[in-house]
Design an enzyme around this catalytic site. Sequence first.
Site, PDB file in Angstrom:
ATOM      1  N   HIS A   4       0.826  -1.209   0.000  1.00 17.23           N
ATOM      2  CA  HIS A   4       0.000   0.000   0.000  1.00 17.23           C
ATOM      3  C   HIS A   4       0.862   1.261   0.000  1.00 17.23           C
ATOM      4  CE1 HIS A   4      -3.590  -2.451   1.723  1.00 17.23           C
ATOM      5  NE2 HIS A   4      -3.585  -2.439   0.422  1.00 17.23           N
ATOM      6  N   GLU A  21      -6.202  -8.171   3.633  1.00 17.19           N
ATOM      7  CA  GLU A  21      -5.968  -9.289   4.551  1.00 17.19           C
ATOM      8  C   GLU A  21      -7.275  -9.814   5.110  1.00 17.19           C
ATOM      9  OE1 GLU A  21      -4.245 -10.139   8.985  1.00 17.19           O
ATOM     10  OE2 GLU A  21      -3.158  -8.636   7.813  1.00 17.19           O
ATOM     11  N   THR A  47      -3.718  -9.019  11.494  1.00 18.54           N
ATOM     12  CA  THR A  47      -2.371  -9.024  12.077  1.00 18.54           C
ATOM     13  C   THR A  47      -1.834  -7.638  12.407  1.00 18.54           C
ATOM     14  OG1 THR A  47      -1.345  -9.028   9.876  1.00 18.54           O
ATOM     15  CG2 THR A  47      -1.753 -11.174  10.915  1.00 18.54           C
ATOM     16  N   CYS A  76       0.603  -9.397  14.736  1.00 15.35           N
ATOM     17  CA  CYS A  76       2.031  -9.505  14.442  1.00 15.35           C
ATOM     18  C   CYS A  76       2.816  -8.567  15.357  1.00 15.35           C
ATOM     19  CB  CYS A  76       2.292  -9.156  12.974  1.00 15.35           C
ATOM     20  SG  CYS A  76       4.034  -9.134  12.524  1.00 15.35           S
TER      21      CYS A  76
END
Length: 288
Positions: free
Chosen positions: A41, A129, A165, A196
């Site tokens: 992005h 995602e 995440t 994450c």
Amino acid sequence: MATIEIDSNSGFCTGVVKAIKKAETFLNDNETLLSLGDIVHNNREVERLESKGMRTITNADLEQLRDVDVLFRAHGEPPITYEMAEKNNIRLIDATCPVVITLQAKIRRAYENYPDAQIVIFGKNGHAEVVGLLGQTNNTAIVLEKVSDAAQLDFSRNIVLFSQTTKALDDYKKLAALIKSSMVNGATFMFHDTICRQVANRLPHIKDFARNHDCVLFVSGSKSSNGKALFDASKGVNARTYFITGPEDVALEMIVGVNNIGICGATSTPVWLMEDVKKQATNMLKAL
């Protein structure tokens, strides 16, 4: 002249680094590479790779393609996309982030093992995602974008909670605590910490970085969810934080009259772009 520092912890996360390396390796031996959606992005990085031969396609394009090579980016794809690729004899360069692959598998197992439970995903509707995560449940999971969205859940039914995440860890913990305290009638709540840490740890770091500089130039693509979250965190502790997409956005009033300038960015911001911003700011101050 003011000192200018680039944040050493900013820049691509590991998943994005691997995806871009796969793209570059392929383009070293081939003239063209098709990427399903923006590989990252950040328009500047997309443009750089397009100059090497990468071309971004949509799912509608994929339906019409046959016998070609296509890269799946780090964000991941739903099962239906893999089925389409196999049907059309498309050769995959699968660059899905390993952290996302693990999360997809967990959601798929929960969907299969707990058919009567509400599978809940803390994430942004429409994000690449999240589209891939929803696909693991045949698009039946409930997506909550913010903690207050929990009001739409049925707390008398079992709930299994996951997160995109890259969501903020503190918000996810608040959501989990709210749901846990709201369960009624013996319904169970299962919570999976799927954020994450490489991304989550950037939030407290970016705040420290912003506090230690008189002004901050935050470099990010406008489509980056992670970039928005990190920018807001920086702005929250340093009012002189400026969102810019590249060196041409640097204005003299942003950087004049300060002792030190910090440059940082999102997990989708390339280091080379932050270096270009530093060069621009340096040249502008030298010209005074």
